[in-house]
Design an enzyme around this catalytic site. Structure first.
Site, PDB file in Angstrom:
ATOM      1  CB  ALA A 192     -18.287 -17.743   4.393  1.00 33.91           C
ATOM      2  CE  LYS A 250      -9.645  -5.535   5.446  1.00 34.17           C
ATOM      3  NZ  LYS A 250      -9.946  -6.275   4.223  1.00 34.17           N
ATOM      4  CB  SER A 299      -0.981   0.002   1.180  1.00 39.24           C
ATOM      5  OG  SER A 299      -1.946  -0.991   0.962  1.00 39.24           O
ATOM      6  CB  THR A 320      -5.005  -4.489   6.319  1.00 40.77           C
ATOM      7  OG1 THR A 320      -5.080  -5.791   5.757  1.00 40.77           O
ATOM      8  CG2 THR A 320      -3.708  -4.321   7.070  1.00 40.77           C
ATOM      9  CB  THR A 353     -17.469 -21.504   9.698  1.00 39.69           C
ATOM     10  OG1 THR A 353     -16.167 -21.951  10.095  1.00 39.69           O
ATOM     11  CG2 THR A 353     -18.259 -21.106  10.928  1.00 39.69           C
ATOM     12  CG  ASP A 391     -11.478  -5.348   0.872  1.00 36.38           C
ATOM     13  OD1 ASP A 391     -10.453  -4.818   0.388  1.00 36.38           O
ATOM     14  OD2 ASP A 391     -11.531  -5.785   2.034  1.00 36.38           O
TER      15      ASP A 391
HETATM   16  P1  NAP Z   1     -11.202 -14.081   6.886  1.00 39.80           P
HETATM   17  O1  NAP Z   1     -12.255 -13.120   7.275  1.00 39.80           O
HETATM   18  O2  NAP Z   1     -10.326 -14.672   7.918  1.00 39.80           O
HETATM   19  O3  NAP Z   1     -11.945 -15.290   6.078  1.00 39.80           O
HETATM   20  C1  NAP Z   1     -11.230 -16.384   5.569  1.00 39.80           C
HETATM   21  C2  NAP Z   1     -12.168 -17.488   5.095  1.00 39.80           C
HETATM   22  O4  NAP Z   1     -11.359 -18.617   4.740  1.00 39.80           O
HETATM   23  C3  NAP Z   1     -13.157 -17.992   6.143  1.00 39.80           C
HETATM   24  O5  NAP Z   1     -14.292 -18.532   5.511  1.00 39.80           O
HETATM   25  C4  NAP Z   1     -12.329 -19.091   6.817  1.00 39.80           C
HETATM   26  O6  NAP Z   1     -13.101 -20.071   7.467  1.00 39.80           O
HETATM   27  C5  NAP Z   1     -11.679 -19.724   5.607  1.00 39.80           C
HETATM   28  N1  NAP Z   1     -10.472 -20.438   6.004  1.00 39.80           N
HETATM   29  C6  NAP Z   1      -9.422 -19.963   6.712  1.00 39.80           C
HETATM   30  N2  NAP Z   1      -8.501 -20.941   6.882  1.00 39.80           N
HETATM   31  C7  NAP Z   1      -9.012 -22.045   6.277  1.00 39.80           C
HETATM   32  C8  NAP Z   1      -8.563 -23.380   6.143  1.00 39.80           C
HETATM   33  N3  NAP Z   1      -7.385 -23.768   6.650  1.00 39.80           N
HETATM   34  N4  NAP Z   1      -9.348 -24.263   5.470  1.00 39.80           N
HETATM   35  C9  NAP Z   1     -10.549 -23.874   4.952  1.00 39.80           C
HETATM   36  N5  NAP Z   1     -11.033 -22.626   5.069  1.00 39.80           N
HETATM   37  C10 NAP Z   1     -10.278 -21.720   5.720  1.00 39.80           C
HETATM   38  O7  NAP Z   1     -10.216 -13.444   5.812  1.00 39.80           O
HETATM   39  P2  NAP Z   1     -10.570 -12.349   4.688  1.00 39.80           P
HETATM   40  O8  NAP Z   1     -10.305 -10.995   5.213  1.00 39.80           O
HETATM   41  O9  NAP Z   1     -11.901 -12.674   4.133  1.00 39.80           O
HETATM   42  O10 NAP Z   1      -9.418 -12.633   3.624  1.00 39.80           O
HETATM   43  C11 NAP Z   1      -9.449 -13.819   2.870  1.00 39.80           C
HETATM   44  C12 NAP Z   1      -8.323 -13.879   1.850  1.00 39.80           C
HETATM   45  O11 NAP Z   1      -8.447 -12.813   0.930  1.00 39.80           O
HETATM   46  C13 NAP Z   1      -6.925 -13.750   2.462  1.00 39.80           C
HETATM   47  O12 NAP Z   1      -6.083 -14.623   1.768  1.00 39.80           O
HETATM   48  C14 NAP Z   1      -6.562 -12.306   2.193  1.00 39.80           C
HETATM   49  O13 NAP Z   1      -5.178 -12.124   2.101  1.00 39.80           O
HETATM   50  C15 NAP Z   1      -7.234 -12.094   0.842  1.00 39.80           C
HETATM   51  N6  NAP Z   1      -7.558 -10.681   0.562  1.00 39.80           N
HETATM   52  C16 NAP Z   1      -7.016 -10.131  -0.562  1.00 39.80           C
HETATM   53  C17 NAP Z   1      -7.325  -8.823  -0.879  1.00 39.80           C
HETATM   54  C18 NAP Z   1      -6.728  -8.232  -2.144  1.00 39.80           C
HETATM   55  O14 NAP Z   1      -6.766  -6.999  -2.278  1.00 39.80           O
HETATM   56  N7  NAP Z   1      -6.228  -9.026  -3.052  1.00 39.80           N
HETATM   57  C19 NAP Z   1      -8.157  -8.061  -0.049  1.00 39.80           C
HETATM   58  C20 NAP Z   1      -8.712  -8.666   1.088  1.00 39.80           C
HETATM   59  C21 NAP Z   1      -8.398  -9.993   1.401  1.00 39.80           C
HETATM   60  P3  NAP Z   1     -13.423 -19.968   9.056  1.00 39.80           P
HETATM   61  O15 NAP Z   1     -14.365 -18.811   9.186  1.00 39.80           O
HETATM   62  O16 NAP Z   1     -14.017 -21.274   9.376  1.00 39.80           O
HETATM   63  O17 NAP Z   1     -12.089 -19.721   9.736  1.00 39.80           O
END
Ligand code: NAP
Length: 280
Positions: free
Chosen positions: A132, A71, A22, A67, A157, A107
């Site tokens: 999710a 959030k 960023s 981040t 979940t 996002d």
């Molecule tokens: P989050 O709120 O923690 O959600 C992650 C999701 O993945 C939840 O559904 C979680 O399930 C699931 N998960 C986590 N570990 C897992 C595992 N070992 N096996 C199966 N499912 C799993 O995270 P987020 O903020 O949504 O971010 C998700 C991803 O998007 C990350 O990799 C992040 O770096 C990326 N991202 C990228 C950008 C971009 O600009 N490119 C922006 C935002 C996020 P549970 O709820 O059961 O833990």
């Protein structure tokens, strides 16, 4: 870079933030637009966040990107929260407008903008998301708003899947499913889980690769590694693949517009930043 008392101050707050792109993005856009500003990264732990944010609000900062893991926790510190951020339930951009603190979530818009710039239309498309969490929620909100025909969310979940379903039902007409429809053809399959990035580099969250063909657009929100196991497997099935760098760039461009109350040539800055960041 020299800074003065007039240099506008911005920052990203999260933990960890050591690898964040960023500051490079924001400082690059500022330089191209002759804006005198400085953008820094602060690693703030969950325990320290409330006190840190309360203090930093009284300093000269005009805006923040927020981040993981802050959030949601930042929301209680803000005066005005956009309708989108309220629906999504989290904030990734905070702007100080004459002492009034506004929260936004860019996002989902960033993701949709990057698809649009890459020439992909969302209207009437069948979309499947894996995961999710916060990002999935943000994407679903915007994909529905942009006219997706159906949205399916799979995750370990189910409670979180249903929270997304309830949000979509409350605000949109999109058809929502909480399980994969084997009889369906998905136009977009999107990984929003961390499976594919460190420490899960070897994992592919998609156990229905047989449903992916040359007509599918497969997206991963992960951009490091550039090609996750999911994207590699999708490429083998001749699908179009898109990693998360475009989303990162677009949410950054949208945040910059909010910080400075300007409209950028998004395609121009998308192309410039994609080129610059692809080398990192
Ligand atoms: P989050 O709120 O923690 O959600 C992650 C999701 O993945 C939840 O559904 C979680 O399930 C699931 N998960 C986590 N570990 C897992 C595992 N070992 N096996 C199966 N499912 C799993 O995270 P987020 O903020 O949504 O971010 C998700 C991803 O998007 C990350 O990799 C992040 O770096 C990326 N991202 C990228 C950008 C971009 O600009 N490119 C922006 C935002 C996020 P549970 O709820 O059961 O833990």
């Amino acid at each position: 870079m020299t800074t003065t008392n007039n240099t506008k101050q911005f920052a990203i707050l999260g933990s960890p933030v050591s690898h964040t792109l960023s500051p490079m993005m924001h400082n690059f856009i500022a330089e191209k637009n002759n804006i005198d500003m400085e953008y820094r990264a602060f690693d703030v732990s969950s325990d320290a966040f409330d006190e840190f944010f309360t203090n930093i609000k009284t300093s000269r900062f005009l805006g923040f990107n927020i981040t993981a893991p802050h959030k949601i926790s930042v929301m209680k510190h803000l005066d005005v929260i956009s309708d989108d951020a309220k629906k999504i339930g989290s904030v990734n951009t905070v702007v100080n407008k004459n002492g009034v603190w506004h929260g936004y979530n860019t996002d989902g818009d960033g993701f949709c903008e990057s698809l649009l710039i890459e020439g992909h239309c969302i209207r009437d498309k069948h979309i499947l998301l894996m995961g999710a969490g916060g990002a999935a929620r943000s994407l679903c909100c915007k994909l529905a708003e942009k006219g997706a025909k159906s949205i399916t969310v799979t995750a370990r979940t189910m409670e979180k899947v249903h929270i997304i379903g309830d949000m979509l039902e409350q605000y949109t007409d999109v058809k929502f499913y909480d399980t994969i429809q084997r009889s369906s053809t998905y136009d977009f399959v999107i990984n929003t889980t961390p499976l594919g990035m460190h420490p899960y580099e070897e994992k592919n969250p998609c156990d229905f690769m047989d449903m992916i063909s040359e007509r599918t657009v497969c997206c991963d929100l992960i951009y490091n590694p550039e090609k996750t196991e999911f994207l590699k497997a999708a490429e083998k099935r001749k699908a179009t693949i898109i990693n998360g760098l475009g989303m990162l760039v677009c949410q950054g461009i949208l945040a910059f517009e909010l910080f400075h109350d300007i409209t950028l040539d998004r395609k121009l800055f998308y192309d410039l930043l994609m080129k610059k960041l692809s080398n990192f």
